[in-house]
Design an enzyme around this catalytic site. Structure first.
Site, PDB file in Angstrom:
ATOM      1  N   CYS A 146       0.816  -1.219   0.000  1.00  0.00           N
ATOM      2  CA  CYS A 146       0.000   0.000   0.000  1.00  0.00           C
ATOM      3  C   CYS A 146       0.845   1.263   0.000  1.00  0.00           C
ATOM      4  O   CYS A 146       0.451   2.286  -0.564  1.00  0.00           O
ATOM      5  CB  CYS A 146      -0.900   0.048   1.235  1.00  0.00           C
TER       6      CYS A 146
ATOM      7  N   ASP B 228      -3.424  -2.885   7.694  1.00  0.00           N
ATOM      8  CA  ASP B 228      -4.425  -3.801   8.233  1.00  0.00           C
ATOM      9  C   ASP B 228      -4.275  -5.225   7.729  1.00  0.00           C
ATOM     10  O   ASP B 228      -4.513  -6.178   8.465  1.00  0.00           O
ATOM     11  CB  ASP B 228      -5.833  -3.288   7.916  1.00  0.00           C
TER      12      ASP B 228
ATOM     13  N   CYS C 176      -2.703   3.333   2.863  1.00  0.00           N
ATOM     14  CA  CYS C 176      -3.381   2.232   3.543  1.00  0.00           C
ATOM     15  C   CYS C 176      -4.516   2.765   4.410  1.00  0.00           C
ATOM     16  O   CYS C 176      -4.557   3.935   4.755  1.00  0.00           O
ATOM     17  CB  CYS C 176      -2.388   1.454   4.384  1.00  0.00           C
ATOM     18  N   ASP C 177      -5.415   1.875   4.784  1.00  0.00           N
ATOM     19  CA  ASP C 177      -6.724   2.204   5.343  1.00  0.00           C
ATOM     20  C   ASP C 177      -6.752   3.406   6.290  1.00  0.00           C
ATOM     21  O   ASP C 177      -7.423   4.397   6.031  1.00  0.00           O
ATOM     22  CB  ASP C 177      -7.286   0.993   6.089  1.00  0.00           C
ATOM     23  N   LYS C 178      -6.059   3.336   7.415  1.00  0.00           N
ATOM     24  CA  LYS C 178      -6.181   4.398   8.429  1.00  0.00           C
ATOM     25  C   LYS C 178      -5.378   5.628   8.052  1.00  0.00           C
ATOM     26  O   LYS C 178      -5.609   6.713   8.588  1.00  0.00           O
ATOM     27  CB  LYS C 178      -5.722   3.890   9.802  1.00  0.00           C
TER      28      LYS C 178
ATOM     29  N   CYS D 216      -5.269  -2.458  -1.271  1.00  0.00           N
ATOM     30  CA  CYS D 216      -6.191  -3.536  -1.654  1.00  0.00           C
ATOM     31  C   CYS D 216      -7.163  -3.068  -2.728  1.00  0.00           C
ATOM     32  O   CYS D 216      -7.720  -1.972  -2.647  1.00  0.00           O
ATOM     33  CB  CYS D 216      -6.964  -4.016  -0.435  1.00  0.00           C
TER      34      CYS D 216
ATOM     35  N   SER E 277     -13.497  -5.293   8.277  1.00  0.00           N
ATOM     36  CA  SER E 277     -12.732  -4.804   7.138  1.00  0.00           C
ATOM     37  C   SER E 277     -13.688  -4.340   6.051  1.00  0.00           C
ATOM     38  O   SER E 277     -14.809  -4.844   5.923  1.00  0.00           O
ATOM     39  CB  SER E 277     -11.851  -5.931   6.591  1.00  0.00           C
TER      40      SER E 277
END
Length: 579
Positions: free
Chosen positions: A61, A93, A134-136, A206, A482
């Site tokens: 990521c 994650d 990435c996510d956060k 992702c 998720s």
């Protein structure tokens, strides 16, 4: 423009924060440090622009962010600014999933926002371009921008290319589900190894409409990112062109005096919630949008997010509920197509300001719907009239809960509870097949305080799907899911068990009813019975008595308002940009 710091071809730093470290005799020691790094006098007296990335070698990521940061810096230089690159952390994650490492995930969002704030404050930078992968890191970076309120542009690092497994496109979610297939014997060791080697063929986040791509879409919809910048996959060199453009754009924002809180308001937050619904995005948006609103001092909680989602059509057929990945949406026109359809349908607030210096309607003026594709549907022929994420409320969730319904056919479920006091207990039971069809698996003490850290449950939900039980059991938790989770999986149940919420009072066999059409989540117990159980309830202590995760547990608020850790915009006594 009358108060622009750029006059007659020169920068006037009278009202720019960097004056504290670059102007006048008192700044001689500070300038000495800049000369030590090879900066010229001209560079020192230009606006200083923080170029913040979450680059690291933790996961794909983030691995392309350093390259893109160099392009941002070129754009800043072209527009007569001086870029100063710095990095912050990320917790990825996909690698943190399914073990104790996931407790670090949500706290990392706060750490990202805090460390970017501290770096900007400490060095008196005038503007910010933030890159995240990435996510956060996406909400964390945008939270910092809103908190600091300096001219700022967000840029996503881009998604991963889809993998190929025996002729089919696959993502990391298929690997998590492959673990479940392996547990049932459907996959051999060789099968699982072949899939894990094929699923992630490049740099990037992702590929489905999981949390990273959801929040990337949000960045465009809310107006903090340049139109089109969320789309191209990470390896594409067009990302570098957007990066350079972002650097030029932030310099123009300094001239125009446009700041994040001129962009982020109630209407633009509603636009952000709409794009999550329209794309079948991650339930985590119901956590991150309130947190971003909190930075601006705007009241916008889980119920506000879910109300918008309930009224917004679902039009992009994206994984995990649908067929396609981010690369496919990019190839038919990207987020702009979704936004234009929402505008055409009368949903989007077209008058919201963006980092282009124009409104979102002006940005979308020349966007045309692409025919001959089925990735994005016309607004008058949606996949469903209700958005892909739904809010729930009832005697089990007075503070609400969320479920992703994108791609689901059955929207009600009723069954007996099987209770677990941690994710690991439930995952062990699932892998050992110690559960029954028709049950509601309850994972509690995984909320923001009780976990602590509000873990995601992808390992458990992936294993259930891999065992072919995705639609045959339901799962509820005060933790999170998720963005890649699918099926009847309800997260963010509040109040959480650790503060005495009803989810902590459940016993095995209690009948739970979930109705995503009506938006309800209830246990078939009387108020009197719940009150009686509450008398005998004792909080369950977690294992963290020190360190960052302990600190997070002390400060964090409920999921309903974003699981935030400070008073936000309403508690401010000054704004950094005005110092």
């Amino acid at each position: 423009m009358a108060n622009s710091p750029y006059k007659n071809g020169k920068w006037d730093k009278t009202n720019l924060v960097s004056r504290y470290v670059t102007e006048g005799p008192k700044s001689a020691p500070h300038r000495a440090y800049y000369y030590a790094m090879g900066m010229t006098e001209e560079e020192i007296h230009q606006p200083l622009v923080g170029v913040a990335t979450c680059w690291n070698e933790a996961a794909p990521c983030n691995i392309a962010l350093s390259r893109q940061a160099q392009a941002v810096k070129k754009g800043v230089v072209e527009a007569e600014g001086t870029p100063r690159e710095f990095t912050t952390i990320t917790v990825t994650d996909g690698i943190a999933m399914g073990h104790e490492g996931m407790r670090s995930s949500l706290p990392s969002r706060e750490a990202i926002a805090d460390t970017v704030e501290l770096t900007m404050r400490g060095h008196c930078y005038d503007a910010l371009v933030g890159l995240a992968g990435c996510d956060k890191s996406l909400p964390g970076m945008m939270m910092a921008m809103i908190r600091l309120n300096v001219p700022a542009v967000f840029m996503y690092g881009g998604s991963i290319l889809p993998g190929k497994f025996r002729g089919q496109d696959v993502t990391i979610i298929d690997v998590f589900e492959g673990v479940g297939k392996h547990a049932t014997g459907e996959f051999s060791d060789k099968d699982l190894h072949e899939m894990e080697c094929a699923a992630c063929p490049s740099a990037g986040a992702c590929g489905g409409q999981f949390t990273a791509n959801t929040m990337a879409c949000v960045s465009e919809a809310i107006g903090l990112a340049l139109p089109g910048s969320a789309g191209a996959p990470a390896p594409y060199t067009t990302r570098d062109e957007y990066a350079a453009a972002s650097g030029r754009a932030v310099m123009e924002l300094i001239k125009l005096g446009i700041r994040p809180r001129d962009i982020v308001n109630r209407k633009s937050l509603e636009n952000a919630a709409m794009v999550v619904a329209a794309t079948g995005g991650s339930t985590n948006a119901a956590l991150h949008l309130p947190a971003m609103a909190h930075e601006a001092g705007v009241d916008f909680d889980l119920f506000d997010v879910c109300e918008i989602m309930r009224k917004t059509p679902y039009i992009a057929d994206m994984k995990p509920g649908g067929k396609y990945v981010a690369k496919d949406m990019f190839e038919v026109g990207g987020v702009s197509i979704v936004l234009k359809e929402l505008l055409k349908g009368g949903y989007l607030h077209g008058d919201c300001m963006t980092v282009t210096g124009k409104t979102i309607a002006e940005n979308l003026k020349d966007v045309e719907f692409p025919e001959g594709q089925d990735v994005i549907y016309p607004i008058d022929r949606p996949l469903s009239k209700t958005g892909g994420v739904v809010g729930l409320r009832g005697n089990l969730a007075e503070d609400g809960a969320v479920v992703k319904i994108a791609g689901m056919k059955e929207l009600t479920f009723e069954g007996p509870a099987r209770c677990f006091d941690s994710e690991q207990e439930c995952l062990d039971a699932v892998l050992a097949r110690q559960y029954k069809e028709g049950e509601v698996l309850v994972i509690r003490y995984e909320g923001p305080k009780g976990g602590p850290g509000m873990r995601e449950m992808l390992s458990t939900t992936g294993a259930l799907y891999g065992q072919g039980m995705g639609g045959k059991v339901a799962l509820i938790t005060d933790g999170r899911f998720s963005g890649g989770t699918r099926g009847f999986c309800i997260g963010h149940v509040g109040p959480e068990a650790a503060v005495g919420g009803p989810i902590g009072l459940l016993k095995n066999g209690d009948i739970i009813r979930i109705d995503a059409e009506k938006g309800t989540l209830d246990v078939k117990l009387s108020d009197a019975e719940l009150a009686e159980r509450k008398k005998n309830w004792k909080p369950k202590e977690h294992r963290y008595g020190a360190g960052a995760i302990w600190k997070f547990a002390q400060m964090v608020g409920p999921a309903r308002t974003g699981a935030v850790t400070h008073p936000g915009g309403k508690g401010e006594r000054h704004i950094f940009a005005d110092l």
